[in-house]
Design a protein around this motif. Structure first.
Motif, PDB file in Angstrom:
ATOM      1  N   ALA A  37       0.816  -1.211   0.000  1.00 48.64           N
ATOM      2  CA  ALA A  37       0.000   0.000   0.000  1.00 48.64           C
ATOM      3  C   ALA A  37       0.850   1.262   0.000  1.00 48.64           C
ATOM      4  O   ALA A  37       0.423   2.309  -0.518  1.00 48.64           O
ATOM      5  CB  ALA A  37      -0.916  -0.005   1.226  1.00 48.64           C
ATOM      6  N   THR A  38       2.056   1.182   0.531  1.00 53.29           N
ATOM      7  CA  THR A  38       2.910   2.371   0.591  1.00 53.29           C
ATOM      8  C   THR A  38       3.521   2.703  -0.763  1.00 53.29           C
ATOM      9  O   THR A  38       3.552   3.871  -1.179  1.00 53.29           O
ATOM     10  CB  THR A  38       4.014   2.170   1.631  1.00 53.29           C
ATOM     11  N   VAL A  39       4.011   1.697  -1.457  1.00 51.93           N
ATOM     12  CA  VAL A  39       4.771   1.963  -2.686  1.00 51.93           C
ATOM     13  C   VAL A  39       3.899   1.951  -3.936  1.00 51.93           C
ATOM     14  O   VAL A  39       4.297   2.518  -4.968  1.00 51.93           O
ATOM     15  CB  VAL A  39       5.908   0.934  -2.835  1.00 51.93           C
ATOM     16  N   ALA A  40       2.744   1.309  -3.898  1.00 50.40           N
ATOM     17  CA  ALA A  40       1.913   1.221  -5.102  1.00 50.40           C
ATOM     18  C   ALA A  40       1.172   2.543  -5.339  1.00 50.40           C
ATOM     19  O   ALA A  40       0.676   3.161  -4.383  1.00 50.40           O
ATOM     20  CB  ALA A  40       0.919   0.076  -4.971  1.00 50.40           C
ATOM     21  N   PRO A  41       1.048   2.981  -6.583  1.00 44.41           N
ATOM     22  CA  PRO A  41       0.408   4.276  -6.880  1.00 44.41           C
ATOM     23  C   PRO A  41      -1.081   4.123  -7.169  1.00 44.41           C
ATOM     24  O   PRO A  41      -1.552   4.446  -8.278  1.00 44.41           O
ATOM     25  CB  PRO A  41       1.173   4.742  -8.128  1.00 44.41           C
ATOM     26  N   ASN A  42      -1.842   3.647  -6.181  1.00 43.95           N
ATOM     27  CA  ASN A  42      -3.272   3.480  -6.452  1.00 43.95           C
ATOM     28  C   ASN A  42      -4.078   3.674  -5.167  1.00 43.95           C
ATOM     29  O   ASN A  42      -4.762   2.771  -4.706  1.00 43.95           O
ATOM     30  CB  ASN A  42      -3.546   2.087  -7.045  1.00 43.95           C
ATOM     31  N   TRP A  43      -3.982   4.855  -4.588  1.00 41.02           N
ATOM     32  CA  TRP A  43      -4.823   5.174  -3.452  1.00 41.02           C
ATOM     33  C   TRP A  43      -6.208   5.631  -3.911  1.00 41.02           C
ATOM     34  O   TRP A  43      -7.185   5.416  -3.219  1.00 41.02           O
ATOM     35  CB  TRP A  43      -4.166   6.260  -2.597  1.00 41.02           C
ATOM     36  N   ARG A  44      -6.251   6.271  -5.068  1.00 41.34           N
ATOM     37  CA  ARG A  44      -7.536   6.586  -5.671  1.00 41.34           C
ATOM     38  C   ARG A  44      -7.378   6.612  -7.175  1.00 41.34           C
ATOM     39  O   ARG A  44      -6.274   6.796  -7.703  1.00 41.34           O
ATOM     40  CB  ARG A  44      -8.102   7.914  -5.152  1.00 41.34           C
ATOM     41  N   THR A  45      -8.494   6.449  -7.892  1.00 42.39           N
ATOM     42  CA  THR A  45      -8.497   6.383  -9.350  1.00 42.39           C
ATOM     43  C   THR A  45      -9.449   7.449  -9.900  1.00 42.39           C
ATOM     44  O   THR A  45     -10.593   7.570  -9.424  1.00 42.39           O
ATOM     45  CB  THR A  45      -8.940   4.989  -9.840  1.00 42.39           C
ATOM     46  N   LEU A  46      -8.967   8.187 -10.890  1.00 39.88           N
ATOM     47  CA  LEU A  46      -9.776   9.230 -11.541  1.00 39.88           C
ATOM     48  C   LEU A  46     -10.119   8.772 -12.948  1.00 39.88           C
ATOM     49  O   LEU A  46      -9.225   8.491 -13.759  1.00 39.88           O
ATOM     50  CB  LEU A  46      -9.009  10.555 -11.586  1.00 39.88           C
ATOM     51  N   GLN A  47     -11.397   8.684 -13.250  1.00 41.06           N
ATOM     52  CA  GLN A  47     -11.874   8.264 -14.566  1.00 41.06           C
ATOM     53  C   GLN A  47     -12.763   9.356 -15.170  1.00 41.06           C
ATOM     54  O   GLN A  47     -13.162  10.295 -14.487  1.00 41.06           O
ATOM     55  CB  GLN A  47     -12.655   6.943 -14.453  1.00 41.06           C
ATOM     56  N   ASN A  48     -13.052   9.181 -16.491  1.00 46.07           N
ATOM     57  CA  ASN A  48     -13.841  10.161 -17.247  1.00 46.07           C
ATOM     58  C   ASN A  48     -13.180  11.547 -17.219  1.00 46.07           C
ATOM     59  O   ASN A  48     -13.813  12.580 -16.943  1.00 46.07           O
ATOM     60  CB  ASN A  48     -15.277  10.255 -16.700  1.00 46.07           C
ATOM     61  N   LEU A  49     -11.885  11.550 -17.493  1.00 47.67           N
ATOM     62  CA  LEU A  49     -11.120  12.800 -17.485  1.00 47.67           C
ATOM     63  C   LEU A  49     -11.452  13.627 -18.728  1.00 47.67           C
ATOM     64  O   LEU A  49     -11.636  13.070 -19.830  1.00 47.67           O
ATOM     65  CB  LEU A  49      -9.623  12.502 -17.435  1.00 47.67           C
ATOM     66  N   PRO A  50     -11.509  14.942 -18.621  1.00 50.24           N
ATOM     67  CA  PRO A  50     -11.778  15.776 -19.800  1.00 50.24           C
ATOM     68  C   PRO A  50     -10.543  15.837 -20.710  1.00 50.24           C
ATOM     69  O   PRO A  50      -9.401  15.751 -20.241  1.00 50.24           O
ATOM     70  CB  PRO A  50     -12.095  17.152 -19.196  1.00 50.24           C
ATOM     71  N   ASN A  51     -10.805  15.964 -21.992  1.00 54.11           N
ATOM     72  CA  ASN A  51      -9.767  16.086 -23.014  1.00 54.11           C
ATOM     73  C   ASN A  51      -8.841  14.865 -23.070  1.00 54.11           C
ATOM     74  O   ASN A  51      -7.677  14.961 -23.451  1.00 54.11           O
ATOM     75  CB  ASN A  51      -8.916  17.346 -22.794  1.00 54.11           C
ATOM     76  N   THR A  52      -9.345  13.704 -22.661  1.00 54.38           N
ATOM     77  CA  THR A  52      -8.576  12.451 -22.750  1.00 54.38           C
ATOM     78  C   THR A  52      -9.483  11.359 -23.292  1.00 54.38           C
ATOM     79  O   THR A  52     -10.722  11.486 -23.296  1.00 54.38           O
ATOM     80  CB  THR A  52      -8.019  12.012 -21.383  1.00 54.38           C
ATOM     81  N   ALA A  53      -8.864  10.297 -23.775  1.00 52.57           N
ATOM     82  CA  ALA A  53      -9.640   9.165 -24.295  1.00 52.57           C
ATOM     83  C   ALA A  53     -10.436   8.512 -23.167  1.00 52.57           C
ATOM     84  O   ALA A  53     -10.060   8.569 -21.986  1.00 52.57           O
ATOM     85  CB  ALA A  53      -8.708   8.149 -24.943  1.00 52.57           C
ATOM     86  N   SER A  54     -11.543   7.893 -23.553  1.00 52.45           N
ATOM     87  CA  SER A  54     -12.437   7.303 -22.538  1.00 52.45           C
ATOM     88  C   SER A  54     -11.825   6.086 -21.854  1.00 52.45           C
ATOM     89  O   SER A  54     -12.264   5.706 -20.769  1.00 52.45           O
ATOM     90  CB  SER A  54     -13.761   6.899 -23.204  1.00 52.45           C
ATOM     91  N   ASP A  55     -10.827   5.468 -22.482  1.00 53.57           N
ATOM     92  CA  ASP A  55     -10.221   4.280 -21.886  1.00 53.57           C
ATOM     93  C   ASP A  55      -9.075   4.610 -20.935  1.00 53.57           C
ATOM     94  O   ASP A  55      -8.537   3.703 -20.295  1.00 53.57           O
ATOM     95  CB  ASP A  55      -9.711   3.341 -22.984  1.00 53.57           C
ATOM     96  N   GLN A  56      -8.720   5.857 -20.821  1.00 56.07           N
ATOM     97  CA  GLN A  56      -7.596   6.224 -19.969  1.00 56.07           C
ATOM     98  C   GLN A  56      -8.094   6.739 -18.614  1.00 56.07           C
ATOM     99  O   GLN A  56      -9.163   7.332 -18.509  1.00 56.07           O
ATOM    100  CB  GLN A  56      -6.739   7.313 -20.657  1.00 56.07           C
ATOM    101  N   PHE A  57      -7.277   6.492 -17.579  1.00 51.74           N
ATOM    102  CA  PHE A  57      -7.588   6.932 -16.224  1.00 51.74           C
ATOM    103  C   PHE A  57      -6.280   7.221 -15.490  1.00 51.74           C
ATOM    104  O   PHE A  57      -5.199   6.821 -15.950  1.00 51.74           O
ATOM    105  CB  PHE A  57      -8.412   5.890 -15.467  1.00 51.74           C
ATOM    106  N   ILE A  58      -6.378   7.882 -14.385  1.00 50.89           N
ATOM    107  CA  ILE A  58      -5.211   8.291 -13.595  1.00 50.89           C
ATOM    108  C   ILE A  58      -5.261   7.613 -12.229  1.00 50.89           C
ATOM    109  O   ILE A  58      -6.312   7.602 -11.561  1.00 50.89           O
ATOM    110  CB  ILE A  58      -5.154   9.826 -13.435  1.00 50.89           C
ATOM    111  N   GLN A  59      -4.134   7.050 -11.831  1.00 48.51           N
ATOM    112  CA  GLN A  59      -3.975   6.434 -10.514  1.00 48.51           C
ATOM    113  C   GLN A  59      -3.072   7.315  -9.660  1.00 48.51           C
ATOM    114  O   GLN A  59      -1.956   7.639 -10.069  1.00 48.51           O
ATOM    115  CB  GLN A  59      -3.373   5.032 -10.643  1.00 48.51           C
ATOM    116  N   GLN A  60      -3.557   7.679  -8.503  1.00 50.81           N
ATOM    117  CA  GLN A  60      -2.807   8.558  -7.617  1.00 50.81           C
ATOM    118  C   GLN A  60      -2.432   7.812  -6.335  1.00 50.81           C
ATOM    119  O   GLN A  60      -3.288   7.210  -5.682  1.00 50.81           O
ATOM    120  CB  GLN A  60      -3.632   9.808  -7.265  1.00 50.81           C
ATOM    121  N   GLY A  61      -1.140   7.854  -5.989  1.00 50.13           N
ATOM    122  CA  GLY A  61      -0.652   7.291  -4.745  1.00 50.13           C
ATOM    123  C   GLY A  61      -0.079   8.385  -3.870  1.00 50.13           C
ATOM    124  O   GLY A  61      -0.325   9.572  -4.088  1.00 50.13           O
ATOM    125  N   ILE A  62       0.711   7.995  -2.871  1.00 53.62           N
ATOM    126  CA  ILE A  62       1.305   9.003  -2.000  1.00 53.62           C
ATOM    127  C   ILE A  62       2.722   9.355  -2.437  1.00 53.62           C
ATOM    128  O   ILE A  62       3.327  10.282  -1.863  1.00 53.62           O
ATOM    129  CB  ILE A  62       1.301   8.529  -0.537  1.00 53.62           C
TER     130      ILE A  62
END
Length: 275
Positions: A37-62
């Protein structure tokens, strides 16, 4: 170790008590989950981002932010977001998660000498101190994860229409923290003798003695039959005779040889061999 208050306790086996085995197995499992949980970059996931393809998403860690796709395994990490990393919850989470990993290792290093099973009695004070450190490491894991989950959608300003989901690091962190809290708490229980000493695998000496005396079977009584011999002078109540015994046989008897007659008178002529 606390005083025995006049009672003597005994361990009936050399096995490590179950509470120490529980703690020493569960705490490394929690440490591995916390490390992920400390090193992995997936504390939350952002989907349906504007100006990006529908299949792409962002993973945010600490520690880092990655951009991934549902149709590809390629990820682009080390994205910059100064507003996200400057948030107070991220700074606290970085410090507490690293501290939790270090304290867990220290707790295991302290507890291992007290849990050695080749001794008659574990060092409960040392093992309990290690349990306290492991318990604190679990608490330090749960605090930032619970805080992050509470303000999941407010960590940074999210554009309207963007979907925010909980990442798998939150789930792993919760499980790992709970594992460490339970492990440390159970190991600390060994400092105090409770449940009649069953938590330590101990039994009172008087209970063992009384149990042994109660289970020991009484000496078995063996009755030896007496043999009443009939004196030879007392006649039998069954009438019999020697002749009747001789006649009552089931097999033929051999005939006795006829008596040889000895003729003492000899009137014949003597031979030369007789001279």
């Amino acid at each position: 170790m606390p005083g025995r208050s006049g009672q003597e306790w005994i361990r009936l086996s050399m096995r490590t008590p179950g509470i120490l085995i529980f703690g020493m197995v569960l705490s490394p499992c929690g440490w591995i989950l916390d490390l992920t949980a400390t090193v992995a970059p997936n504390w939350r996931t952002l989907q349906n981002l504007p100006n990006t393809a529908s299949d792409q998403f962002i993973q945010q860690g600490i520690w880092t932010i990655c951009q991934a796709s549902t149709i590809s395994t390629v990820q682009q990490c080390n994205l910059q977001d100064s507003a996200y990393f400057s948030n107070q919850v991220i700074v606290v989470a970085q410090g507490l998660m690293v501290a939790s990993l270090i304290v867990t290792l220290i707790g295991l290093a302290v507890a291992i000498p007290g849990v050695r099973c080749w001794k008659d009695h574990p060092n409960w004070l040392v093992a309990g101190l290690g349990g306290v450190l492991i318990f604190l490491s679990g608490v330090m894991t749960i605090i930032p994860i619970a805080w992050y989950t509470h303000i999941l959608k407010n960590v940074t300003t999210v554009t309207t229409g963007v979907t925010v989901n909980v990442g798998y690091c939150i789930i792993l962190g919760y499980i790992g923290g709970i594992f460490e809290v339970l492990a440390g708490l159970v190991m600390f229980i060994g400092i105090c003798r409770c449940c009649g000493g069953k938590n330590r695998g101990e039994t009172r000496v008087e209970e063992v003695t009384s149990r042994y005396n109660r289970q020991r079977p009484p000496p078995r009584r063996v009755d030896v039959p007496r043999m009443n011999r009939v004196p030879s002078s007392v006649s039998s109540s069954v009438p019999y005779s020697k002749d009747s015994l001789d006649d009552d046989v089931s097999f033929p008897r051999a005939k006795s040889p006829a008596p040889r007659s000895v003729n003492t008178s000899y009137s014949g002529r003597p031979y030369d061999a007789d001279l």
